[in-house]
Design a protein around this motif. Structure first.
Motif, PDB file in Angstrom:
ATOM      1  N   ILE A 105      30.964  23.861  55.052  1.00 43.24           N
ATOM      2  CA  ILE A 105      30.358  22.949  56.105  1.00 43.24           C
ATOM      3  C   ILE A 105      29.006  23.838  56.229  1.00 43.24           C
ATOM      4  CG2 ILE A 105      31.619  22.144  57.320  1.00 43.24           C
ATOM      5  CD1 ILE A 105      32.186  24.079  59.616  1.00 43.24           C
ATOM      6  N   GLY A 106      28.115  23.241  56.867  1.00 42.66           N
ATOM      7  CA  GLY A 106      27.168  24.331  58.086  1.00 42.66           C
ATOM      8  C   GLY A 106      26.850  24.512  59.381  1.00 42.66           C
ATOM      9  N   GLY A 107      25.580  24.574  60.010  1.00 41.55           N
ATOM     10  CA  GLY A 107      25.596  24.708  61.440  1.00 41.55           C
ATOM     11  C   GLY A 107      25.643  26.182  61.605  1.00 41.55           C
ATOM     12  N   SER A 108      24.924  26.512  61.628  1.00 38.03           N
ATOM     13  CA  SER A 108      25.356  28.186  61.410  1.00 38.03           C
ATOM     14  C   SER A 108      24.190  28.325  62.249  1.00 38.03           C
ATOM     15  CB  SER A 108      25.115  29.238  60.430  1.00 38.03           C
ATOM     16  OG  SER A 108      25.507  30.500  60.901  1.00 38.03           O
ATOM     17  N   LYS A 109      24.381  29.691  63.531  1.00 33.65           N
ATOM     18  CA  LYS A 109      23.600  30.172  64.581  1.00 33.65           C
ATOM     19  C   LYS A 109      22.806  31.867  64.485  1.00 33.65           C
ATOM     20  CE  LYS A 109      24.748  26.158  67.910  1.00 33.65           C
ATOM     21  NZ  LYS A 109      25.137  26.041  68.954  1.00 33.65           N
ATOM     22  N   SER A 110      22.826  31.744  64.651  1.00 25.42           N
ATOM     23  CA  SER A 110      22.602  33.566  64.819  1.00 25.42           C
ATOM     24  C   SER A 110      23.714  34.259  66.069  1.00 25.42           C
ATOM     25  CB  SER A 110      20.887  34.229  66.318  1.00 25.42           C
ATOM     26  OG  SER A 110      21.083  33.325  67.464  1.00 25.42           O
ATOM     27  N   LEU A 111      23.566  35.688  65.635  1.00 28.18           N
ATOM     28  CA  LEU A 111      25.037  36.191  65.931  1.00 28.18           C
ATOM     29  C   LEU A 111      25.610  35.748  67.317  1.00 28.18           C
ATOM     30  CD1 LEU A 111      27.986  37.473  65.252  1.00 28.18           C
ATOM     31  CD2 LEU A 111      26.721  39.814  65.687  1.00 28.18           C
ATOM     32  N   LYS A 112      23.989  36.307  68.181  1.00 24.91           N
ATOM     33  CA  LYS A 112      24.138  35.966  69.794  1.00 24.91           C
ATOM     34  C   LYS A 112      24.289  34.462  70.106  1.00 24.91           C
ATOM     35  CE  LYS A 112      19.754  35.377  70.229  1.00 24.91           C
ATOM     36  NZ  LYS A 112      19.159  34.141  70.836  1.00 24.91           N
TER      37      LYS A 112
END
Length: 253
Positions: free
Chosen positions: A90-97
């Motif tokens: 799956i995708g949908g990742s974001k920056s760590l913060k």
């Protein structure tokens, strides 16, 4: 040119096979003579399987018993397993913060932990010699890219898992490799491909000058599953139009 007999008598399991790269890979195996178990959490996988003459199986890949259930489904349908393609993700990742624990756990569990568990269940049933495992990593697991922290870490884990598993299984006759797709036109990338900034960062710097297709990924996966790759194990092949191998800036003037 497809060889309708290349995988005659072989059985392949493809996870994440309802759409995109997984569906194209399953189709390629079927067209080249393999029996194929198409696995996905999306019920649409049953239609995809019917269209290519394969067998569909609906399961949540992150379920702790998913590997056992997939193995049992393949044995019931075909009586053997020769090839495992770990494509589900799956995708949908974001920056760590911007990544909370729920998102982090979901992305890493789906893209990495589930692959380890499924492979652990399936690997004992692959032929020795002759078994094949092909994992789907990503160029984001090979390079840094903004805003994809958990996804990138998971896909980097897939790349290292491939190398580690090759050390463990190649001496037994099972070859383990991976592809690292670049930008491919799939339902998962459709929204991003409408973003001009994403096009600027990802598509324009690709020397080949376009996004890839699922069938182009499937062709390399099929090669790695074939006897043509009999001396290949432990490698992660970027299938990305030259993106990771170059520093290319198009002249838009």
């Amino acid at each position: 040119m497809h060889n309708p007999h290349r995988f005659a008598g072989k059985v392949a399991i493809v996870t994440g096979a309802a759409r995109g790269i997984g569906a194209a890979t399953a189709q390629r195996f079927a067209e080249e003579g393999a029996g194929v178990l198409l696995v996905d959490i999306i019920p649409e996988v049953m239609e995809t399987a019917a269209a290519i003459g394969g067998t569909g199986f609906v399961v949540d890949i992150t379920a702790r018993d998913a590997g056992l259930r997939i193995e049992e489904a393949a044995q019931a349908a075909f009586g053997r397993i020769d090839i495992l393609v770990n494509n589900a993700g799956i995708g949908g990742s974001k920056s760590l913060k911007d990544t909370d624990d729920t998102l982090m756990d979901r992305i890493i569990d789906t893209n990495l932990n589930a692959m380890l568990r499924v492979t652990r269940a399936i690997a004992p049933h692959l032929p020795r010699p002759g078994g094949r495992i092909i994992n789907v990593s990503s160029i984001f697991g090979l390079i840094g890219y903004p805003g994809t922290t958990a996804y990138a870490v998971a896909k980097a884990g897939v790349a290292q898992f491939t190398r580690q598993l090759a050390v463990e299984l190649t001496p037994e006759g099972i070859l383990v490799n991976a592809v690292a797709p670049g930008v491919v036109e799939t339902p998962m990338t459709a929204e991003r491909l409408r973003d001009p900034y994403y096009i600027k960062l990802q598509v324009k710097p690709t020397p080949i000058g376009r996004v890839g297709t699922p069938s182009e990924q499937a062709a390399v996966i099929a090669f790695l599953a074939s006897e043509d790759a009999a001396f290949v194990s432990g490698v992660v092949i970027p299938v990305d139009g030259g993106y990771t191998a170059t520093r290319y800036t198009p002249n838009d003037e």
